[in-house]
Write a protein that holds these residues in place. Structure first.
Motif, PDB file in Angstrom:
ATOM      1  N   MET A   1     -49.788  24.041   7.796  1.00 37.81           N
ATOM      2  CA  MET A   1     -49.562  24.534   6.554  1.00 37.81           C
ATOM      3  C   MET A   1     -50.855  24.609   5.569  1.00 37.81           C
ATOM      4  SD  MET A   1     -48.742  24.427   3.156  1.00 37.81           S
ATOM      5  CE  MET A   1     -47.884  22.636   2.809  1.00 37.81           C
TER       6      MET A   1
ATOM      7  N   ASP B   1     -42.695  18.122   2.773  1.00 37.01           N
ATOM      8  CA  ASP B   1     -44.040  17.418   3.066  1.00 37.01           C
ATOM      9  C   ASP B   1     -44.942  18.722   2.828  1.00 37.01           C
ATOM     10  OD1 ASP B   1     -46.071  16.154   4.049  1.00 37.01           O
ATOM     11  OD2 ASP B   1     -45.395  16.060   6.127  1.00 37.01           O
ATOM     12  N   LEU B   2     -45.691  18.491   1.715  1.00 40.61           N
ATOM     13  CA  LEU B   2     -46.825  19.609   1.386  1.00 40.61           C
ATOM     14  C   LEU B   2     -48.018  19.002   2.115  1.00 40.61           C
ATOM     15  CD1 LEU B   2     -45.790  20.388  -2.225  1.00 40.61           C
ATOM     16  CD2 LEU B   2     -45.351  21.647  -0.288  1.00 40.61           C
TER      17      LEU B   2
ATOM     18  N   ASP C   1     -38.170  28.949   2.369  1.00 34.81           N
ATOM     19  CA  ASP C   1     -38.167  27.641   2.542  1.00 34.81           C
ATOM     20  C   ASP C   1     -38.807  27.379   4.017  1.00 34.81           C
ATOM     21  OD1 ASP C   1     -36.420  28.217   4.565  1.00 34.81           O
ATOM     22  OD2 ASP C   1     -34.592  27.325   3.292  1.00 34.81           O
TER      23      ASP C   1
ATOM     24  N   TYR D   1     -42.495  26.992  -4.073  1.00 38.75           N
ATOM     25  CA  TYR D   1     -42.893  28.314  -3.348  1.00 38.75           C
ATOM     26  C   TYR D   1     -43.852  29.042  -4.471  1.00 38.75           C
ATOM     27  CZ  TYR D   1     -42.897  33.162  -1.651  1.00 38.75           C
ATOM     28  OH  TYR D   1     -43.280  34.186  -1.442  1.00 38.75           O
TER      29      TYR D   1
ATOM     30  N   GLY E   1     -39.697  20.347   4.999  1.00 38.57           N
ATOM     31  CA  GLY E   1     -40.139  21.445   4.106  1.00 38.57           C
ATOM     32  C   GLY E   1     -40.582  20.773   2.813  1.00 38.57           C
TER      33      GLY E   1
ATOM     34  N   ASP F   1     -33.327  17.139   3.444  1.00 37.18           N
ATOM     35  CA  ASP F   1     -34.366  17.319   2.112  1.00 37.18           C
ATOM     36  C   ASP F   1     -33.633  16.800   1.005  1.00 37.18           C
ATOM     37  OD1 ASP F   1     -36.291  18.456   3.892  1.00 37.18           O
ATOM     38  OD2 ASP F   1     -35.857  20.553   3.174  1.00 37.18           O
TER      39      ASP F   1
ATOM     40  N   ARG G   1     -48.606  19.041   5.362  1.00 34.69           N
ATOM     41  CA  ARG G   1     -48.305  19.499   6.819  1.00 34.69           C
ATOM     42  C   ARG G   1     -49.711  20.089   7.264  1.00 34.69           C
ATOM     43  NH1 ARG G   1     -44.649  23.730   5.920  1.00 34.69           N
ATOM     44  NH2 ARG G   1     -44.105  22.902   3.824  1.00 34.69           N
TER      45      ARG G   1
ATOM     46  N   THR H   1     -42.220  26.113   1.938  1.00 37.98           N
ATOM     47  CA  THR H   1     -41.712  25.078   1.411  1.00 37.98           C
ATOM     48  C   THR H   1     -40.554  24.927   0.767  1.00 37.98           C
ATOM     49  OG1 THR H   1     -42.858  23.497  -0.333  1.00 37.98           O
ATOM     50  CG2 THR H   1     -43.015  26.051  -0.567  1.00 37.98           C
ATOM     51  N   ARG H   2     -39.894  23.800   0.713  1.00 46.54           N
ATOM     52  CA  ARG H   2     -38.626  23.827   0.002  1.00 46.54           C
ATOM     53  C   ARG H   2     -38.842  23.826  -1.329  1.00 46.54           C
ATOM     54  NH1 ARG H   2     -34.098  24.394   2.194  1.00 46.54           N
ATOM     55  NH2 ARG H   2     -34.398  23.092   3.903  1.00 46.54           N
TER      56      ARG H   2
END
Length: 204
Positions: free
Chosen positions: A113, A107-108, A134, A141, A105, A172, A110, A137-138
Motif C-alpha cells: 500500500m 495497518d498504515l 476499506d 481514507y 485495514g 479491527d 503495509r 484503509t479502514r
C-alpha cells in the motif's frame, strides 16, 4: 444519426474516467463542444480521435489494489481480484498493474500500500481502483484521497461492499478496543504513581 455522449458516457466509451477527460480538455488534448445549457457533449468522431493510434494518451498507470486481512482469506482475495477484473472490463479500463496484499485495514505501514501511494504521490498513477474504501484503509481514507487528488490521481471506488468481509471489521474494532484499553491501563498506572508521589511529598 451519430450517437451523442455526455462526459460520463464518453469516458466509459474510451475507457477513461470523467476526471481524465476534463484534464485532457484543460491540457488542450481534446476539443470539447458544449450545448446551449453549457454541458459537454461528444460524438463518434471524438471517440475515434481518442482511440486513434496517434492520440497522445496519459502515460501514467492504472493500478488496481486488492486486500484481505489474513492469509486464511486467500479465497476471498481471489474473488476480489476476479470481481475487479469484471468491473474494469465493464468500464473499459486497461489495467497496468494489479496489487494484491494481505494485511490489516488499520495497518498504515503495509508495504505494498505504501509503494502504491508513493507512486501516486510521484505522479505515476492516473487511476487507483479499489473494491471498497476499506480495502485501501479502514480509517483515514479521506486523507489518502486528498493526497491522490493533489497528485492528479483519481481513486475509483467500485463500492462492492460484499468484498469487505464483516469479520475484518470485527477484528479491527477489537484492535481499537485493545489499543484504548492498553492506554487506559497506562493512564491508571500513571495516576497511581502520581498519588504515591503526592503522598510521599506530603509525608516528607
Amino acid at each position: 444519426m451519430s450517437s451523442v455522449y455526455r462526459i460520463g458516457d464518453f469516458a466509459k466509451r474510451v475507457g477513461r474516467s470523467p476526471s481524465t477527460i476534463r484534464r485532457w480538455e484543460a491540457e488542450g488534448k481534446i476539443t470539447v463542444r458544449r450545448s446551449p445549457s453549457g454541458q459537454r457533449y461528444f460524438d463518434e468522431s471524438d471517440v475515434a480521435a481518442v482511440l486513434a493510434p496517434g492520440f497522445t494518451r496519459d502515460d501514467r498507470k492504472i493500478v488496481v489494489y486488492c486486500r484481505v486481512s489474513s492469509a486464511g482469506q486467500r479465497a476471498d482475495l481471489a474473488c476480489q481480484v476476479e470481481a475487479m477484473e469484471a468491473f474494469c472490463l465493464a468500464r473499459g479500463l486497461a489495467v497496468d498493474e494489479w496489487v494484491r496484499e494481505v494485511g490489516g485495514g488499520m495497518d498504515l505501514t503495509r508495504p505494498k500500500m505504501l509503494a502504491v501511494m508513493a507512486d501516486v504521490k510521484a505522479g505515476r498513477v492516473a487511476t487507483l481502483v479499489v473494491a471498497h474504501k476499506d480495502r485501501l484503509t479502514r480509517f483515514g481514507y479521506d486523507y489518502l484521497a486528498h493526497e491522490a487528488e493533489t497528485a492528479g490521481c483519481e481513486i475509483l471506488v467500485a463500492n462492492q461492499e460484499s468484498l469487505s468481509p464483516r469479520e475484518e471489521m470485527v477484528q479491527d474494532l477489537l484492535a481499537i478496543v485493545d489499543t484504548f484499553s492498553g492506554r487506559l491501563h497506562g493512564l491508571r498506572r500513571y495516576e497511581k504513581q502520581l498519588k504515591v508521589a503526592d503522598l510521599t511529598e506530603v509525608s516528607s
